[in-house]
Motif scaffolding. Structure first.
Motif, PDB file in Angstrom:
ATOM      1  N   ASP A 173     -11.970  -9.901 -26.208  1.00  5.01           N
ATOM      2  CA  ASP A 173     -11.132  -9.503 -25.075  1.00  5.01           C
ATOM      3  C   ASP A 173     -10.029  -8.553 -25.528  1.00  5.01           C
ATOM      4  OD1 ASP A 173     -12.554 -10.987 -23.228  1.00  5.01           O
ATOM      5  OD2 ASP A 173     -11.266 -12.743 -23.407  1.00  5.01           O
ATOM      6  N   PHE A 174      -9.505  -8.789 -26.715  1.00  2.00           N
ATOM      7  CA  PHE A 174      -8.464  -7.904 -27.246  1.00  2.00           C
ATOM      8  C   PHE A 174      -9.005  -6.496 -27.431  1.00  2.00           C
ATOM      9  CE2 PHE A 174      -6.169  -6.072 -30.913  1.00  2.00           C
ATOM     10  CZ  PHE A 174      -4.864  -6.092 -30.416  1.00  2.00           C
ATOM     11  N   MET A 175     -10.191  -6.355 -28.020  1.00  2.00           N
ATOM     12  CA  MET A 175     -10.748  -5.039 -28.302  1.00  2.00           C
ATOM     13  C   MET A 175     -11.138  -4.294 -27.036  1.00  2.00           C
ATOM     14  SD  MET A 175     -10.319  -4.245 -31.296  1.00  2.00           S
ATOM     15  CE  MET A 175     -11.178  -2.692 -31.091  1.00  2.00           C
ATOM     16  N   VAL A 176     -11.598  -5.000 -26.009  1.00  2.00           N
ATOM     17  CA  VAL A 176     -11.880  -4.327 -24.733  1.00  2.00           C
ATOM     18  C   VAL A 176     -10.607  -3.714 -24.183  1.00  2.00           C
ATOM     19  CG1 VAL A 176     -12.535  -4.695 -22.326  1.00  2.00           C
ATOM     20  CG2 VAL A 176     -13.904  -5.706 -24.155  1.00  2.00           C
ATOM     21  N   GLY A 177      -9.516  -4.481 -24.234  1.00  2.00           N
ATOM     22  CA  GLY A 177      -8.237  -3.966 -23.751  1.00  2.00           C
ATOM     23  C   GLY A 177      -7.714  -2.814 -24.590  1.00  2.00           C
ATOM     24  N   VAL A 178      -7.852  -2.921 -25.910  1.00  2.00           N
ATOM     25  CA  VAL A 178      -7.424  -1.832 -26.795  1.00  2.00           C
ATOM     26  C   VAL A 178      -8.218  -0.563 -26.486  1.00  2.00           C
ATOM     27  CG1 VAL A 178      -7.486  -1.016 -29.192  1.00  2.00           C
ATOM     28  CG2 VAL A 178      -6.572  -3.278 -28.671  1.00  2.00           C
ATOM     29  N   GLY A 179      -9.528  -0.718 -26.295  1.00  2.00           N
ATOM     30  CA  GLY A 179     -10.363   0.441 -26.007  1.00  2.00           C
ATOM     31  C   GLY A 179      -9.952   1.148 -24.733  1.00  2.00           C
ATOM     32  N   MET A 180      -9.696   0.396 -23.687  1.00  2.00           N
ATOM     33  CA  MET A 180      -9.286   0.999 -22.418  1.00  2.00           C
ATOM     34  C   MET A 180      -7.929   1.691 -22.551  1.00  2.00           C
ATOM     35  SD  MET A 180     -11.702   0.767 -20.336  1.00  2.00           S
ATOM     36  CE  MET A 180     -10.761   1.443 -18.959  1.00  2.00           C
ATOM     37  N   ARG A 181      -7.012   1.071 -23.244  1.00  2.00           N
ATOM     38  CA  ARG A 181      -5.678   1.658 -23.390  1.00  2.00           C
ATOM     39  C   ARG A 181      -5.703   2.909 -24.269  1.00  2.00           C
ATOM     40  NH1 ARG A 181      -5.431  -3.203 -21.797  1.00  2.00           N
ATOM     41  NH2 ARG A 181      -3.588  -4.136 -20.811  1.00  2.00           N
ATOM     42  N   ALA A 182      -6.620   2.945 -25.206  1.00  2.00           N
ATOM     43  CA  ALA A 182      -6.713   4.113 -26.081  1.00  2.00           C
ATOM     44  C   ALA A 182      -7.319   5.304 -25.353  1.00  2.00           C
ATOM     45  CB  ALA A 182      -7.546   3.772 -27.310  1.00  2.00           C
ATOM     46  N   VAL A 183      -8.268   5.051 -24.469  1.00  2.00           N
ATOM     47  CA  VAL A 183      -8.996   6.135 -23.808  1.00  2.00           C
ATOM     48  C   VAL A 183      -8.251   6.663 -22.586  1.00  2.00           C
ATOM     49  CG1 VAL A 183     -11.101   6.713 -22.556  1.00  2.00           C
ATOM     50  CG2 VAL A 183     -11.226   5.394 -24.664  1.00  2.00           C
ATOM     51  N   VAL A 184      -7.643   5.768 -21.800  1.00  2.00           N
ATOM     52  CA  VAL A 184      -6.973   6.185 -20.567  1.00  2.00           C
ATOM     53  C   VAL A 184      -5.570   6.693 -20.909  1.00  2.00           C
ATOM     54  CG1 VAL A 184      -6.138   5.435 -18.316  1.00  2.00           C
ATOM     55  CG2 VAL A 184      -8.289   4.525 -19.216  1.00  2.00           C
ATOM     56  N   PRO A 185      -5.261   7.948 -20.616  1.00  2.00           N
ATOM     57  CA  PRO A 185      -3.981   8.519 -21.028  1.00  2.00           C
ATOM     58  C   PRO A 185      -2.758   7.866 -20.376  1.00  2.00           C
ATOM     59  CG  PRO A 185      -5.508  10.222 -20.269  1.00  2.00           C
ATOM     60  CD  PRO A 185      -6.114   8.911 -19.924  1.00  2.00           C
ATOM     61  N   SER A 186      -2.881   7.477 -19.127  1.00  2.00           N
ATOM     62  CA  SER A 186      -1.734   6.941 -18.401  1.00  2.00           C
ATOM     63  C   SER A 186      -1.452   5.502 -18.802  1.00  2.00           C
ATOM     64  CB  SER A 186      -1.994   7.013 -16.895  1.00  2.00           C
ATOM     65  OG  SER A 186      -0.997   6.319 -16.185  1.00  2.00           O
ATOM     66  N   ASP A 187      -0.173   5.115 -18.759  1.00  2.00           N
ATOM     67  CA  ASP A 187       0.209   3.721 -19.016  1.00  2.00           C
ATOM     68  C   ASP A 187       0.134   2.861 -17.755  1.00  2.00           C
ATOM     69  OD1 ASP A 187       0.733   4.395 -21.634  1.00  2.00           O
ATOM     70  OD2 ASP A 187       2.867   4.739 -21.294  1.00  2.00           O
ATOM     71  N   LEU A 188      -0.183   3.492 -16.628  1.00  2.00           N
ATOM     72  CA  LEU A 188      -0.154   2.775 -15.350  1.00  2.00           C
ATOM     73  C   LEU A 188      -1.181   1.648 -15.315  1.00  2.00           C
ATOM     74  CD1 LEU A 188       0.845   2.477 -12.435  1.00  2.00           C
ATOM     75  CD2 LEU A 188      -0.853   4.203 -11.762  1.00  2.00           C
ATOM     76  N   LEU A 189      -2.402   1.917 -15.829  1.00  2.00           N
ATOM     77  CA  LEU A 189      -3.484   0.942 -15.738  1.00  2.00           C
ATOM     78  C   LEU A 189      -3.086  -0.386 -16.374  1.00  2.00           C
ATOM     79  CD1 LEU A 189      -6.455   0.251 -15.048  1.00  2.00           C
ATOM     80  CD2 LEU A 189      -7.068   1.122 -17.308  1.00  2.00           C
ATOM     81  N   GLU A 190      -2.441  -0.323 -17.542  1.00  2.00           N
ATOM     82  CA  GLU A 190      -2.136  -1.553 -18.259  1.00  2.00           C
ATOM     83  C   GLU A 190      -1.008  -2.352 -17.621  1.00  2.00           C
ATOM     84  OE1 GLU A 190       0.074   0.310 -22.084  1.00  2.00           O
ATOM     85  OE2 GLU A 190      -1.750   1.279 -21.366  1.00  2.00           O
ATOM     86  N   ARG A 191      -0.329  -1.776 -16.649  1.00  2.00           N
ATOM     87  CA  ARG A 191       0.748  -2.497 -15.964  1.00  2.00           C
ATOM     88  C   ARG A 191       0.272  -3.209 -14.701  1.00  2.00           C
ATOM     89  NH1 ARG A 191       4.922   2.617 -16.225  1.00  2.00           N
ATOM     90  NH2 ARG A 191       5.242   2.628 -18.493  1.00  2.00           N
ATOM     91  N   LEU A 192      -0.948  -2.930 -14.280  1.00  2.00           N
ATOM     92  CA  LEU A 192      -1.439  -3.519 -13.036  1.00  2.00           C
ATOM     93  C   LEU A 192      -1.746  -5.009 -13.235  1.00  2.00           C
ATOM     94  CD1 LEU A 192      -3.899  -0.704 -11.878  1.00  2.00           C
ATOM     95  CD2 LEU A 192      -1.567  -1.136 -11.059  1.00  2.00           C
ATOM     96  N   PRO A 193      -1.468  -5.842 -12.255  1.00  2.00           N
ATOM     97  CA  PRO A 193      -1.722  -7.289 -12.365  1.00  2.00           C
ATOM     98  C   PRO A 193      -3.184  -7.636 -12.080  1.00  2.00           C
ATOM     99  CG  PRO A 193      -0.717  -6.812 -10.254  1.00  2.00           C
ATOM    100  CD  PRO A 193      -0.784  -5.488 -10.984  1.00  2.00           C
ATOM    101  N   ILE A 194      -4.075  -7.104 -12.906  1.00  2.00           N
ATOM    102  CA  ILE A 194      -5.507  -7.318 -12.699  1.00  2.00           C
ATOM    103  C   ILE A 194      -6.039  -8.271 -13.764  1.00  2.00           C
ATOM    104  CG2 ILE A 194      -5.907  -5.105 -11.557  1.00  2.00           C
ATOM    105  CD1 ILE A 194      -6.822  -3.958 -14.203  1.00  2.00           C
TER     106      ILE A 194
END
Length: 442
Positions: free
Chosen positions: A170-191
């Motif tokens: 689960d950690f690596m999936v999150g790291v991968g998404m945060r590394a690829v998506v330029p914006s910080d907005l995605l990681e702040r969403l309560p999903i």
């Protein structure tokens, strides 16, 4: 004389080539070789350059940070992974490398073959003929089990090892998404994905912090990597701080488990697709091992197994995206590059370059046979990086993969599930979505 920089087509207003990079990832980077050796793109409004020439790429990725520092990709990773070897730069990187590398030296590594083989046998001990398993997931988990046992061999760390193993995916999936998506907005969403990532991150942090504290309190040498890291001293005689130990341990878990597991999954996928390769591998295992358990002395004799691993590393390299930032203005391949420019290198794309490897999409372990391998530019074979940036854990990764390849096929033949198409997924590293395979008794 400086050349006019080739520019990639298809950039959008404001967004530039970000949608193409995020949406198509490795395919987009592979296409860039048709436009030039150094190709200008835009990340939003920021100009960047894709390096498609293997020799220029080697110059870029092997630099220790003097000319090419860690780029945007790593700046996104640093808050998640800390300042381990995978993310640090300059003199600090060299200090840490000198302290970490002895743990992987062949003369006295912080791991042993018997222990690693025991992990493999325990992991696959419950497998039975007729079972259908997702080999991508199983090899990812086995890769993490191998690196964690190498890091923490003490029985007192069993609970923490389990926490690491259960959290890393689960950690690596999150790291991968945060590394690829330029914006910080995605990681702040309560999903849900963010909640899973946050929980995994916190669990990893607690586990690694506790095991380091326990090792300090114990003071015994457990003859593993963490014991060697705790005992290591820099040129001034100073040890790593607990934070530095935490960062290096996390970097090793991520780099060692994630990438080794991905490559092993692809190995068995390719064996399932190429019966003649599987047959040659089995013949070698029968000849060298004659039905007995593999030992450290056997590994140098498994030449064809090494060819299979090398070809899988070439065709399915996990390193689909590496980024660097220029520290000064310079020229690359005759193209002027300003200071502070972002450079994108895809090791996966370079290892599929038809200018370097004939018929690059064909899985052919024979290209690494002694009589043919001499024709290949070995200095451009970069699945583990190069120079001072080369992965310190390469010896452990190669031994782990060789042991798995000498153990599993001796017991089972893994058959692809008919009708399933395996897809590449480029997140933090390149992996497979699913590799369902059915076990047959050998």
């Amino acid at each position: 004389m400086p050349q006019l920089t080739p520019a990639a087509p298809g950039g959008l207003p404001l967004l530039g080539h970000i949608p193409a990079l995020v949406g198509r990832r490795l395919a987009f980077l592979e296409e860039m070789r048709h436009h030039g050796k150094v190709v200008r793109i835009r990340l939003g409004r920021t100009p960047a350059f894709v390096i498609t020439d293997a020799r220029i790429a080697r110059e870029v990725v092997s630099d220790g940070g003097t000319t090419f520092a860690r780029g945007r990709f790593f700046r996104k990773l640093r808050p998640l992974l800390g300042d381990g070897l995978g993310t640090s730069d300059g003199p600090f990187h060299m200090r840490q490398r000198r302290m970490v590398q002895p743990a992987f030296h062949h003369t006295r590594p912080g791991y042993d073959v018997d222990t690693l083989r025991g992990v493999i046998e325990a992991w696959t001990g419950s497998w039975r003929a007729g079972m259908t398993l997702d080999i991508a997931r199983e090899m990812d988990r086995l890769g993490v089990a191998l690196i964690t046992k190498s890091l923490f061999s003490s029985d007192t760390a069993a609970g923490e090892v389990e926490d690491v193993q259960e959290s890393i995916a689960d950690f690596m999936v999150g790291v991968g998404m945060r590394a690829v998506v330029p914006s910080d907005l995605l990681e702040r969403l309560p999903i849900r994905a963010n909640r899973r990532f946050n929980a995994a991150r916190d669990r990893l942090e607690r586990a690694i912090t506790k095991v380091i504290a326990d090792y300090h309190a114990d003071e015994r040498d457990h003859h593993d990597i963490l014991s060697m890291l705790i005992a290591a001293r820099d040129t001034e005689g100073l040890p790593m701080s607990d934070q530095e130990l935490r960062d290096e341990v996390l970097s090793l878990v991520v780099a060692g488990g994630d990438t080794t597991g991905h490559v092993l999954g692809w190995v068995f996928h390719e064996l399932g697709q190429h019966p003649e390769v599987e047959r040659r591998l089995l013949e070698e295992l029968d000849q060298v091992l004659a039905g007995r358990t593999v030992t450290a002395d056997d590994l140098p004799k498994l030449g064809y197994a090494e060819q299979v691993v090398n070809e899988t590393l070439r065709l399915r390299s996990p390193g689909w995206l590496v980024m660097r930032r220029t520290t000064r203005a310079l020229e690359l391949g005759g193209v002027p590059i300003p200071a502070g420019a972002e450079l994108l290198v895809s090791l996966s794309a370079l290892l599929r370059d038809p200018a370097v490897y004939a018929d690059p999409m064909r899985f052919d372990p024979g290209r690494w046979a002694p009589d043919r391998a001499k024709e290949l530019p070995r200095d451009l074979f970069l699945p583990f990086g190069a120079g001072t940036r080369k992965c310190a854990g390469e010896p452990l990764a190669r031994i782990s993969m060789a042991l798995v390849l000498a153990t599993l096929p001796a017991r089972f033949r893994l058959r692809p599930v008919p009708g399933h198409r395996v897809r590449e997924m480029a997140l933090g590293t390149m992996s497979a979505d699913k590799i369902p395979m059915t076990l047959e008794s050998r």
